[in-house]
Scaffold this motif. Sequence first.
Motif: not given
Length: 389
Positions: A27, A30-33, A35, A94, A97
Amino acid sequence: MAPSRRASKKRKREKNMEAEGVAEASMDESDWWHELSQRLFTTGVVHTDNEEEKFKSFFRVSRKTFDYIYSLVKSDSSSRPLSVIVTVEGRVLTVENQVAIALRRLASGESQHNVGESFDVGQSIVSQVTWKFVEAMEERGIHHLKWPDVNEMKEIKSKFEMIQGLPNCCGAIDTTHIVMRLPSVEASNIWHDSKENYSMILQAIVDPEMRFRDILTGWPGSVNDHCILKNSGFFRQCQCGQKLNGSVKELEDGFEIREYIVGDGGYPLLPWLLTPYNGKNLSPSTIDFNTKHHGTRLVAERALARLKGTWRIIDGVMWRPDKHKLPRIILVCCMLHNIIIDRGDELYGDVPLSHRHDSGYKQQFCQFADANAETLREQLSNYLSQKAT
């Protein structure tokens, strides 16, 4: 020999635990935001390349406030913490997410299908995740919606007086309709309001910073404001002296004013609830009182307009909502509204600053007036008139 059901369940649990470990470990890496934001900009869902503005336009909160909300719902001390979900396609969602999906659903008011397309998940996942988020917020975020303590109330009264000069005012009350489209089998006349919509009512008491301090929701749209108030816990507590029972304020000529809230003409005139004067041929002092009274209670109307403008799931027409779950969704939207204020977030640019939250609904009028309250209002009107000269 085929594996036993117990063994299959065990392997499934182990798979979920492994997925959770991978998700939690990755988590922070990498920044999920990143992408998601690239995809939203490319597809035209958002129209700015400024990352903070892009984030806020999509979720209605800043990244800092989003992280705070995430910290609330993932807490291990909650009896209903969010946990990692593995979809049928094997994708790991996650907790972060899931918060993103839930906030987007509440903020946009888009269908579960459209929200799901943004995050590449199905409608059922959007529904499941949003409801889990609502349950977690009910427990972990409730401290953001509470009646003020003595010290807070002193500050609230001071700020209300600065608006229009009303001394010892503790809040403003108003209601709004959450409009629904119901299946024919559920479309009882009790939900049919004066505008011929099916709706649920939210009653709110607001402080001068537009923060919700007490709410009640779940009542059908056909019920008037007076009836909802009389059946509220707030009404019973005020009548019994458990609320609005703080220090009186001594004004000129020995006149004392107790704690009270203000509301429009749809409410009864009570010692702890002051309403405007009704009728024609009002005196200059009563007209002046009404003007100051209206200017003070506008904070409630603006708060409700801001609530609906930010959390658009409760704006417009809700498509066949579960009437048992809807009050809890409204409650969480009110909590999120308060969190934005508590965290110092600025209002996003497309949220209306007006006080119009119930367009097309006619003003209600209640004829009940307590004799002591009439005397109190008259004294307050005279005090304000003398102060103006």
